[in-house]
Design a protein around this motif. Structure first.
Motif, short mmCIF file in Angstrom:
data_model
loop_
_atom_site.label_atom_id
_atom_site.label_comp_id
_atom_site.label_asym_id
_atom_site.label_seq_id
_atom_site.Cartn_x
_atom_site.Cartn_y
_atom_site.Cartn_z
N LYS A 57 29.25 66.50 36.61
CA LYS A 57 29.53 65.14 37.06
C LYS A 57 28.86 64.15 36.11
N THR A 58 29.58 63.09 35.79
CA THR A 58 29.08 62.12 34.80
C THR A 58 27.90 61.30 35.31
N ASN A 59 27.75 61.20 36.63
CA ASN A 59 26.65 60.40 37.18
C ASN A 59 25.42 61.24 37.48
N ALA A 60 25.38 62.47 36.98
CA ALA A 60 24.19 63.32 37.11
C ALA A 60 23.59 63.56 35.74
N ASP A 61 22.28 63.78 35.72
CA ASP A 61 21.60 64.09 34.46
C ASP A 61 21.59 65.58 34.17
N PHE A 62 21.46 66.40 35.23
CA PHE A 62 21.46 67.85 35.08
C PHE A 62 22.12 68.48 36.29
N ARG A 63 22.69 69.65 36.09
CA ARG A 63 22.99 70.51 37.21
C ARG A 63 21.77 71.40 37.44
N ILE A 64 21.42 71.61 38.71
CA ILE A 64 20.28 72.46 39.03
C ILE A 64 20.73 73.52 40.03
N ARG A 65 20.33 74.76 39.75
CA ARG A 65 20.62 75.88 40.64
C ARG A 65 19.30 76.54 41.03
N TYR A 66 19.28 77.09 42.24
CA TYR A 66 18.05 77.64 42.80
C TYR A 66 18.27 79.10 43.20
N PHE A 67 17.33 79.95 42.80
CA PHE A 67 17.41 81.36 43.17
C PHE A 67 16.07 81.79 43.78
#
Length: 299
Positions: A57-67
């Motif tokens: 998404k253009t309005n986000a700085d990073f994608r974050i995933r959690y494990f």
């Protein structure tokens, strides 16, 4: 040929190394596969490890995933806060923007910097809108599962499922002592959580002797963790519950200090703000963090 992947341990909701809730953070995970991320999280073996990659998404700085060590989860509060702190302090984001926006599986999570004398004091994440759902379960059964007496349940408040992206069973308890002495039946608690699609069971009390506003403890065998020391997501859900159940006034804002982790020698503190807006509160969970370890993983 092996890739060198930077990894950080960040202790969230504390300013003391080895306090609060530790999270693994991988700031450059764009080259990792899902299988590699799962293996890394299992190797790090903290309650959650966060992986950053370019956003969709253009309005986000990073994608974050959690494990967790056993599975991916949609949201993790302490790993979000710890990652934001790391990016602000070691990657200079505090000088680039007023906040950082993470794209998560539950939506966008903005985290803003709180400065004092031009120094980073805390970071504050805005959680998704809270929800509260009923659950048909005998309080005596809940008490047995979490390892307290039936009389320790505080029946002035309802047992409910709270959610700011992840579901938590919220259990009111009369005293901090009862919470500290709780000895959950983890296998049975895991089954119950799985049956009701609950991530964690969150005990809370107003009995804090003035040290905090609320004291909590969080058990989460259903996602591969016996106990999470200091939980941003669960305490955010708790704040939404307190507002939506009219336990706190819906006509005014609230600022709460929540203590957690003391029972397992990982003490931490969260600063929770509840702001009413058109009948639905905005929940912000803030705290400090400290980077405790850095290194590389060879993948």
């Amino acid at each position: 040929m092996s890739n060198n992947i930077n990894v950080f341990y960040v202790d969230a909701f504390t300013s003391e190394v080895f306090g609060g809730n530790p999270a693994g953070v991988i700031p450059n995970a764009e080259s990792l596969t899902d299988i590699e991320m799962k293996k890394i999280a299992n190797e790090i073996n903290l309650s959650e490890t966060a992986f950053l990659m370019p956003p969709s998404k253009t309005n986000a700085d990073f994608r974050i995933r959690y494990f967790t060590p056993t599975e991916e989860v949609d949201f993790c509060g302490h790993a979000t806060l710890g990652t934001a702190w790391l990016m602000a302090t070691m990657y200079n984001w505090v000088d680039k923007k007023e906040q950082i926006i993470f794209e998560t599986n539950i939506g966008l999570i903005p985290v803003k910097w709180i400065l004092e004398d031009n120094q980073l004091k805390t970071v504050s994440m805005t959680q998704v809108s809270p929800q509260v759902n009923d659950i048909e379960i005998d309080p005596q059964v809940v008490a047995e599962l979490v390892g307290i007496r039936g009389t320790d349940i505080d029946d002035r408040y309802p047992i409910k499922i709270g959610n700011t992206g992840v579901s938590h069973l919220l259990v009111p308890v009369k005293t901090r002592r009862a919470i500290d002495e709780a000895e959950p039946k983890l296998n049975d608690l895991k089954k119950m959580n799985k049956d009701y699609n609950i991530s964690t069971t969150h005990l809370f009390t107003f009995d804090t002797h003035g040290e905090f506003d609320i004291y909590t403890r969080d058990f989460c065998p259903n996602i591969g963790i016996d106990e999470d020391p200091v939980t941003g997501a669960a305490n955010g859900a708790l704040a939404g519950y307190l507002y939506l159940e009219n336990i706190l006034s819906i006509k005014e804002s609230h600022q709460l200090i929540v203590g957690q982790g003391h029972a397992i020698n990982r003490p931490g503190m969260l600063y929770v703000t509840i702001t009413p807006t058109n009948g639905m509160p905005i929940i912000e969970v803030a705290g400090t963090a400290v980077v405790s370890m850095t290194g590389e993983i060879l993948v």
